[in-house]
Design an enzyme around this catalytic site. Sequence first.
Site, PDB file in Angstrom:
ATOM      1  N   GLU A  85      16.563  -8.072   4.259  1.00 25.63           N
ATOM      2  CA  GLU A  85      16.626  -8.562   2.891  1.00 25.63           C
ATOM      3  C   GLU A  85      17.242  -7.450   2.038  1.00 25.63           C
ATOM      4  OE1 GLU A  85      13.064 -11.162   1.680  1.00 25.63           O
ATOM      5  OE2 GLU A  85      12.215  -9.711   3.092  1.00 25.63           O
ATOM      6  N   PHE A 128      22.156  -3.154  14.396  1.00 27.26           N
ATOM      7  CA  PHE A 128      21.340  -2.205  15.157  1.00 27.26           C
ATOM      8  C   PHE A 128      19.916  -2.230  14.638  1.00 27.26           C
ATOM      9  CE2 PHE A 128      23.701   0.014  11.830  1.00 27.26           C
ATOM     10  CZ  PHE A 128      22.714   0.697  11.134  1.00 27.26           C
ATOM     11  N   ARG A 149       0.815  -1.203   0.000  1.00 25.41           N
ATOM     12  CA  ARG A 149       0.000   0.000   0.000  1.00 25.41           C
ATOM     13  C   ARG A 149       0.854   1.261   0.000  1.00 25.41           C
ATOM     14  NH1 ARG A 149      -4.914  -1.174   4.353  1.00 25.41           N
ATOM     15  NH2 ARG A 149      -5.295  -3.358   3.774  1.00 25.41           N
ATOM     16  N   TYR A 209      16.140  -2.210  -0.009  1.00 24.02           N
ATOM     17  CA  TYR A 209      16.488  -0.805   0.193  1.00 24.02           C
ATOM     18  C   TYR A 209      17.237  -0.149  -0.954  1.00 24.02           C
ATOM     19  CZ  TYR A 209      14.782  -1.538   4.879  1.00 24.02           C
ATOM     20  OH  TYR A 209      13.959  -1.819   5.946  1.00 24.02           O
TER      21      TYR A 209
END
Length: 409
Positions: A119, A409, A91, A123
């Site tokens: 994964e 992190f 969405r 990005y």
Amino acid sequence: MVTALRVLRQDNWDEWYDNLIRAFGGAPESAEERALWRELTERDRSIGAWDGDRCVGTAGAFSFRLTVPGGAAVPAAGVTMVSVAATHRRRGLLTGMMRRQLDDVRSWGEPLAVLTASEPVIYGRFGYGAATHHVNAEIDTTRVRLTVPPGTDAVRLRYAKPADALDACEAVYAQLVPRRPGMVARIPGWEQLWLLDPESERDGASPLQCVLAERDGEVVGFVRFRIKGDWEAAGPKGTVVVSDLEALDAPAHAALWRFLFDLDLTSRIDARRRPLDEPWLHLVSDVRRCSLLVRDSLHLRLVDVGGALEARTYQAPVDVVFEVEDAFCPWNAGRWRLTGDAKGASCDRTTDAADLALSVRELGAAYLGGVSLAALGAAGLVREVRQGALAEAAVGFGSAVAPWLPHGF
């Protein structure tokens, strides 16, 4: 109902965090771990996506300082705790949170954003490139020997309780941060993560143990580890599970690794997230029996191209005009002239003809010196406009030591 993005409030943290845990499989966690992450979360730098009164998306950003080539500690948003509820996929929620977050990072004046990716395919579309890699090793200590350098026998080793040794270990880590690109200066409170030791997460191994390396009364290194016992008909075959190991010099490094190799009732060392150029790799008798696996680690994005390229130094003189493509952060798009050397750099907008053309993702991958611009060019990801410019820039962008992120992190 329209999904809204808003800054995390203290009274929303539990629902926000529960959404994150559920998105990552819902594994049980200890009360101690949850309390620490509540304390470490920077709420004013975290956002949630809300469908009415339900949290359906999360994203945070720690206020890190990242070591770059040349040793400077550069402000960097440590992107973390990113999730979208399975009921709200496809969405545009992730894109919306990444858009809001990068706008925020820019407004904070931080030239870099970094993350570790569950994964890696996720990005790249937002401009992140894989800038560091690490090695996982499973060392057969029944078949592999270690040769140690002069001075190793002068290093004294002693056991210490992990909590009692925490300050000494952190002092060693702090000395190492400026030496290697990709390392992150610890934010106060982060040192407590190394003491988390719930039995549910040991996978049958012992409680955390710590050994300090000392010379002339000074701590020069440490290792934290667990022992996972196992037996077969022929005898013991336990595994040494290394949590982290840091040392200030070659003898201390070798002394700690020799200790791990020689632990009784064990036949294997399991060491993860180690640097690509860690010295022990050159001390072992048979690297093939160390079962090395290289994988991506820190993904980096230039939020401010000019500021980021000026923040680091270059191991050889560079004078190059980049044509940067950046559709997600259009303020970076266009031509930039970078001039720099080992003493410093400047990077400004220009109308001069481009020497190299690339996307901000490739620039982020090469930024810390661990990924060669020339290799990216060979893959067709960097286009050379001026002959010779690629080789010149690749040498300048390199790093004498492999960039490395020591922890997630």
